[in-house]
Design a protein around this motif. Structure first.
Motif, PDB file in Angstrom:
ATOM      1  N   VAL A  28      -5.724 -11.103 -20.983  1.00 21.75           N
ATOM      2  CA  VAL A  28      -7.151 -11.395 -20.922  1.00 21.75           C
ATOM      3  C   VAL A  28      -7.884 -10.178 -20.364  1.00 21.75           C
ATOM      4  CG1 VAL A  28      -8.927 -12.882 -19.928  1.00 21.75           C
ATOM      5  CG2 VAL A  28      -6.702 -13.839 -20.576  1.00 21.75           C
ATOM      6  N   GLU A  29      -8.870  -9.686 -21.129  1.00 18.83           N
ATOM      7  CA  GLU A  29      -9.653  -8.531 -20.692  1.00 18.83           C
ATOM      8  C   GLU A  29     -10.911  -9.012 -19.973  1.00 18.83           C
ATOM      9  OE1 GLU A  29     -12.182  -4.877 -22.658  1.00 18.83           O
ATOM     10  OE2 GLU A  29     -10.378  -5.544 -23.712  1.00 18.83           O
ATOM     11  N   GLY A  30     -11.229  -8.351 -18.871  1.00 21.35           N
ATOM     12  CA  GLY A  30     -12.438  -8.671 -18.134  1.00 21.35           C
ATOM     13  C   GLY A  30     -13.133  -7.405 -17.696  1.00 21.35           C
ATOM     14  N   SER A  31     -14.388  -7.539 -17.322  1.00 25.28           N
ATOM     15  CA  SER A  31     -15.119  -6.374 -16.832  1.00 25.28           C
ATOM     16  C   SER A  31     -15.319  -6.521 -15.331  1.00 25.28           C
ATOM     17  CB  SER A  31     -16.459  -6.230 -17.546  1.00 25.28           C
ATOM     18  OG  SER A  31     -17.258  -7.374 -17.317  1.00 25.28           O
ATOM     19  N   GLY A  32     -15.532  -5.383 -14.700  1.00 29.20           N
ATOM     20  CA  GLY A  32     -15.721  -5.367 -13.261  1.00 29.20           C
ATOM     21  C   GLY A  32     -17.010  -4.671 -12.896  1.00 29.20           C
ATOM     22  N   PRO A  33     -17.026  -4.029 -11.752  1.00 30.45           N
ATOM     23  CA  PRO A  33     -18.245  -3.340 -11.311  1.00 30.45           C
ATOM     24  C   PRO A  33     -18.699  -2.286 -12.316  1.00 30.45           C
ATOM     25  CG  PRO A  33     -16.647  -3.434  -9.535  1.00 30.45           C
ATOM     26  CD  PRO A  33     -15.952  -3.917 -10.777  1.00 30.45           C
ATOM     27  N   SER A  34     -20.003  -2.049 -12.335  1.00 24.12           N
ATOM     28  CA  SER A  34     -20.581  -1.020 -13.198  1.00 24.12           C
ATOM     29  C   SER A  34     -21.879  -0.548 -12.561  1.00 24.12           C
ATOM     30  CB  SER A  34     -20.856  -1.578 -14.597  1.00 24.12           C
ATOM     31  OG  SER A  34     -21.809  -2.618 -14.532  1.00 24.12           O
ATOM     32  N   GLY A  35     -22.402   0.560 -13.073  1.00 25.15           N
ATOM     33  CA  GLY A  35     -23.662   1.061 -12.550  1.00 25.15           C
ATOM     34  C   GLY A  35     -24.150   2.266 -13.314  1.00 25.15           C
ATOM     35  N   ALA A  56      -5.835  -1.551  -5.558  1.00 25.66           N
ATOM     36  CA  ALA A  56      -5.321  -2.036  -4.278  1.00 25.66           C
ATOM     37  C   ALA A  56      -5.297  -3.555  -4.203  1.00 25.66           C
ATOM     38  CB  ALA A  56      -6.165  -1.469  -3.140  1.00 25.66           C
ATOM     39  N   HIS A  57      -6.135  -4.218  -5.018  1.00 33.65           N
ATOM     40  CA  HIS A  57      -6.279  -5.667  -4.874  1.00 33.65           C
ATOM     41  C   HIS A  57      -5.974  -6.474  -6.126  1.00 33.65           C
ATOM     42  CE1 HIS A  57      -8.043  -5.093  -0.950  1.00 33.65           C
ATOM     43  NE2 HIS A  57      -8.819  -4.166  -1.469  1.00 33.65           N
ATOM     44  N   SER A  58      -5.565  -5.841  -7.206  1.00 33.52           N
ATOM     45  CA  SER A  58      -5.453  -6.578  -8.470  1.00 33.52           C
ATOM     46  C   SER A  58      -4.038  -6.961  -8.859  1.00 33.52           C
ATOM     47  CB  SER A  58      -6.088  -5.762  -9.598  1.00 33.52           C
ATOM     48  OG  SER A  58      -5.365  -4.566  -9.775  1.00 33.52           O
ATOM     49  N   GLY A  59      -3.059  -6.650  -8.059  1.00 30.42           N
ATOM     50  CA  GLY A  59      -1.692  -7.038  -8.394  1.00 30.42           C
ATOM     51  C   GLY A  59      -1.192  -6.337  -9.635  1.00 30.42           C
ATOM     52  N   ASP A  60      -0.838  -7.128 -10.654  1.00 27.56           N
ATOM     53  CA  ASP A  60      -0.252  -6.547 -11.866  1.00 27.56           C
ATOM     54  C   ASP A  60      -1.264  -6.313 -12.984  1.00 27.56           C
ATOM     55  OD1 ASP A  60      -0.731  -9.197 -12.437  1.00 27.56           O
ATOM     56  OD2 ASP A  60       1.219  -9.564 -13.371  1.00 27.56           O
ATOM     57  N   ALA A  61      -2.541  -6.380 -12.694  1.00 35.84           N
ATOM     58  CA  ALA A  61      -3.564  -6.117 -13.707  1.00 35.84           C
ATOM     59  C   ALA A  61      -3.659  -4.616 -13.982  1.00 35.84           C
ATOM     60  CB  ALA A  61      -4.925  -6.638 -13.249  1.00 35.84           C
ATOM     61  N   TYR A  62      -3.923  -4.276 -15.237  1.00 35.67           N
ATOM     62  CA  TYR A  62      -4.169  -2.884 -15.624  1.00 35.67           C
ATOM     63  C   TYR A  62      -5.673  -2.658 -15.571  1.00 35.67           C
ATOM     64  CZ  TYR A  62      -4.835   1.219 -18.556  1.00 35.67           C
ATOM     65  OH  TYR A  62      -5.228   2.439 -19.035  1.00 35.67           O
ATOM     66  N   SER A  63      -6.098  -1.635 -14.854  1.00 36.33           N
ATOM     67  CA  SER A  63      -7.526  -1.321 -14.712  1.00 36.33           C
ATOM     68  C   SER A  63      -7.831   0.033 -15.319  1.00 36.33           C
ATOM     69  CB  SER A  63      -7.922  -1.290 -13.234  1.00 36.33           C
ATOM     70  OG  SER A  63      -7.678  -2.523 -12.620  1.00 36.33           O
ATOM     71  N   TRP A  64      -9.030   0.173 -15.854  1.00 36.98           N
ATOM     72  CA  TRP A  64      -9.502   1.455 -16.348  1.00 36.98           C
ATOM     73  C   TRP A  64     -11.017   1.462 -16.293  1.00 36.98           C
ATOM     74  CZ3 TRP A  64      -8.382  -2.577 -19.395  1.00 36.98           C
ATOM     75  CH2 TRP A  64      -9.237  -2.901 -20.445  1.00 36.98           C
ATOM     76  N   GLY A  65     -11.609   2.639 -16.480  1.00 34.85           N
ATOM     77  CA  GLY A  65     -13.054   2.756 -16.444  1.00 34.85           C
ATOM     78  C   GLY A  65     -13.563   3.748 -17.469  1.00 34.85           C
ATOM     79  N   GLN A  66     -14.809   3.574 -17.849  1.00 28.80           N
ATOM     80  CA  GLN A  66     -15.454   4.453 -18.826  1.00 28.80           C
ATOM     81  C   GLN A  66     -16.693   5.072 -18.203  1.00 28.80           C
ATOM     82  OE1 GLN A  66     -14.494   5.062 -22.304  1.00 28.80           O
ATOM     83  NE2 GLN A  66     -15.877   6.740 -21.806  1.00 28.80           N
ATOM     84  N   LEU A  67     -16.848   6.379 -18.368  1.00 30.62           N
ATOM     85  CA  LEU A  67     -18.035   7.118 -17.947  1.00 30.62           C
ATOM     86  C   LEU A  67     -18.748   7.590 -19.209  1.00 30.62           C
ATOM     87  CD1 LEU A  67     -19.730   8.555 -15.720  1.00 30.62           C
ATOM     88  CD2 LEU A  67     -18.199  10.509 -16.026  1.00 30.62           C
ATOM     89  N   SER A  68     -20.038   7.279 -19.321  1.00 30.90           N
ATOM     90  CA  SER A  68     -20.811   7.652 -20.504  1.00 30.90           C
ATOM     91  C   SER A  68     -22.162   8.218 -20.105  1.00 30.90           C
ATOM     92  CB  SER A  68     -21.059   6.426 -21.396  1.00 30.90           C
ATOM     93  OG  SER A  68     -19.857   5.849 -21.808  1.00 30.90           O
TER      94      SER A  68
END
Length: 108
Positions: A28-35, A56-68
């Motif tokens: 399941v894909e979700g979004s997190g903080p943005s700005g 540090a807090h997501s356990g086994d979730a894969y996280s990534w981010g996009q800068l545009s």
């Protein structure tokens, strides 16, 4: 989150930088903080901090981010602004963040 406002209105001539975080957990894909930020280095710092916190807090979730780089259009909602991907990032070893140019690949 607009972290580097200088109490000046945005003129539309200067670039803005949008950053977004995402997670994938259990298929399941979700979004997190943005700005948005006026300076690229500030947007990179915000994205790095968000990714480090997620790691540090997501356990086994894969996280990534996009800068545009974004073109602000006051007549449209933020999520519809035109975007030019600059780089994407993911947490690396020992609380580091690894940056790569361009748009992030879609997670599998």
């Amino acid at each position: 989150m607009n972290v580097d406002q200088q109490h000046q209105p945005h003129t539309g001539d200067e670039p803005l930088y949008a950053w977004h975080t995402f997670q994938l957990c259990g298929g399941v894909e979700g979004s997190g903080p943005s700005g948005t930020c006026r300076a690229e280095h500030t947007a990179r710092a915000c994205l790095e901090a968000a990714l480090q916190a997620a790691a540090a807090h997501s356990g086994d979730a894969y996280s990534w981010g996009q800068l545009s780089r974004v073109s602000a259009d006051v007549d449209l909602p933020f999520h519809l602004w035109a975007r030019d991907p600059v780089a994407w990032a993911e947490p690396g070893p020992s609380a580091t963040v690894t940056w790569r140019p361009g748009a992030a690949p879609r997670p599998q």
